[in-house]
Design a protein around this motif. Structure first.
Motif, PDB file in Angstrom:
ATOM      1  N   TYR A 210       0.797  -1.225   0.000  1.00 39.73           N
ATOM      2  CA  TYR A 210       0.000   0.000   0.000  1.00 39.73           C
ATOM      3  C   TYR A 210       0.836   1.284   0.000  1.00 39.73           C
ATOM      4  O   TYR A 210       0.267   2.377   0.007  1.00 39.73           O
ATOM      5  N   GLY A 211       2.154   1.162   0.015  1.00 40.47           N
ATOM      6  CA  GLY A 211       3.028   2.298  -0.224  1.00 40.47           C
ATOM      7  C   GLY A 211       3.351   3.186   0.953  1.00 40.47           C
ATOM      8  O   GLY A 211       4.514   3.490   1.221  1.00 40.47           O
ATOM      9  N   THR A 212       2.331   3.634   1.676  1.00 41.38           N
ATOM     10  CA  THR A 212       2.520   4.594   2.766  1.00 41.38           C
ATOM     11  C   THR A 212       1.636   4.216   3.948  1.00 41.38           C
ATOM     12  O   THR A 212       0.725   3.377   3.827  1.00 41.38           O
ATOM     13  N   GLU A 214      -0.590   6.188   5.192  1.00 40.17           N
ATOM     14  CA  GLU A 214      -1.925   6.635   4.808  1.00 40.17           C
ATOM     15  C   GLU A 214      -2.606   5.587   3.918  1.00 40.17           C
ATOM     16  O   GLU A 214      -3.812   5.327   4.068  1.00 40.17           O
ATOM     17  N   GLY A 215      -1.831   4.972   3.015  1.00 39.16           N
ATOM     18  CA  GLY A 215      -2.381   3.924   2.158  1.00 39.16           C
ATOM     19  C   GLY A 215      -2.823   2.714   2.957  1.00 39.16           C
ATOM     20  O   GLY A 215      -3.851   2.087   2.650  1.00 39.16           O
ATOM     21  N   GLN A 218      -6.099   3.654   4.716  1.00 41.52           N
ATOM     22  CA  GLN A 218      -7.207   3.680   3.755  1.00 41.52           C
ATOM     23  C   GLN A 218      -7.635   2.272   3.336  1.00 41.52           C
ATOM     24  O   GLN A 218      -8.804   2.048   2.995  1.00 41.52           O
ATOM     25  N   ASN A 219      -6.707   1.326   3.382  1.00 42.99           N
ATOM     26  CA  ASN A 219      -7.002  -0.050   2.973  1.00 42.99           C
ATOM     27  C   ASN A 219      -7.042  -1.002   4.170  1.00 42.99           C
ATOM     28  O   ASN A 219      -6.815  -2.201   4.016  1.00 42.99           O
TER      29      ASN A 219
END
Length: 288
Positions: A210-212, A214-215, A218-219
């Motif tokens: 999910y990269g970050t 925050e990602g 969100q997931n």
């Protein structure tokens, strides 16, 4: 194109203190950290004879992080008195050796180092951050690398350089993901609590997916193991606070002007500290 060594002063001084057996001047003043510090500086000079050197030290805590988390670094044991006594002399001898000392009240050395590395990069110059602190791995990339001192438990490993690929291999994430990684797993040395039950493997897997941070938030409904799906949402604010604690600031103004060595002052210092063999080394290194 120049290269500058950016020294994490407290990190290296603590290592010096514990690496060198107890040594004192005739009047009982401790000198073991001084011996180790000077030896470290000269070793780095030998490894990188053309490089500039700047030393960074903490000064009076970290106002912003302590405001976010009053318990920040509260778990650290009191500094040994013998080391505390030597820090003013470590700063003093560093300047005499022709190395600029940078510190700012209420600002951590890590943030000053990150700011210096960015400033040098913008000028097209390389920098090598000398520290074992994992926080600083987030600065690695482009013209910035990290130089790890020999491990105390296995000094034969010697000095090791971390570039972007080495950071990825060591932590399982890219340098730009280190702050988010530490926000998830926590940082015991800084008393930052991570998300309970999340270790390096889980954190690195999530960041790859999910990269970050925050990602990941969100997931959260897709996270594996499933038991963390609700927990990430519940701990969102704490995780984002952690991210502010672990992310280094690169915008502090730092002076990067060269400093001339004071050879006579250095000889007097080593004589005062009764470091006879070290004083003799000055003759060899500076031709004085």
């Amino acid at each position: 194109m120049g290269k500058t060594l950016l020294l994490d002063g407290f990190n290296l001084a603590f290592r010096s203190f514990y690496a060198v057996p107890e040594l004192t001047r005739a009047d009982g003043f401790p000198t073991n950290a001084l011996h180790g510090w000077v030896k470290t500086i000269w070793r780095l000079r030998d490894l990188y004879p053309e490089a500039g050197v700047i030393a960074f030290f903490d000064l009076h805590g970290d106002r912003e992080r302590e405001a976010l988390l009053p318990e920040y670094k509260a778990n650290r044991t009191e500094m040994p008195e013998a080391l505390r006594q030597q820090f003013p002399e470590i700063r003093r001898v560093t300047r005499l050796m022709g190395i600029e000392v940078i510190e700012s009240s209420g600002v951590e050395a890590d943030d000053l180092i990150a700011s210096a590395a960015r400033s040098l990069s913008e000028k097209g110059e390389e920098s090598l951050i000398v520290s074992a602190d994992k926080d600083l791995a987030q600065c690695v990339g482009g013209k910035v690398a990290q130089l790890l001192p020999p491990p105390t438990a296995n000094p034969r490993l010697g000095w090791r350089t971390l570039d972007e690929a080495a950071v990825q291999e060591k932590f399982g994430v890219r340098p730009d993901q280190i702050a988010d990684y530490l926000a998830l797993v926590g940082d015991n040395s800084d008393n930052i609590p991570g998300l309970a039950g999340v270790g390096p493997k889980t954190a690195s897997n999530w960041l790859r997916s999910y990269g970050t941070l925050e990602g990941i938030i969100q997931n959260s409904g897709r996270l594996k193991p499933p038991r963390f799906q609700a927990k990430v949402g519940e701990e969102k604010e704490n995780l984002l606070r952690n991210q502010k604690l672990t992310r280094l600031t690169e915008t502090h103004p730092v002076s990067l002007d060269p400093v001339e060595a004071d050879v006579e002052g250095l000889k007097e210092f080593f004589s005062e500290m009764e470091m006879k063999s070290t004083a003799a080394e000055v003759e060899k290194r500076f031709g004085a």
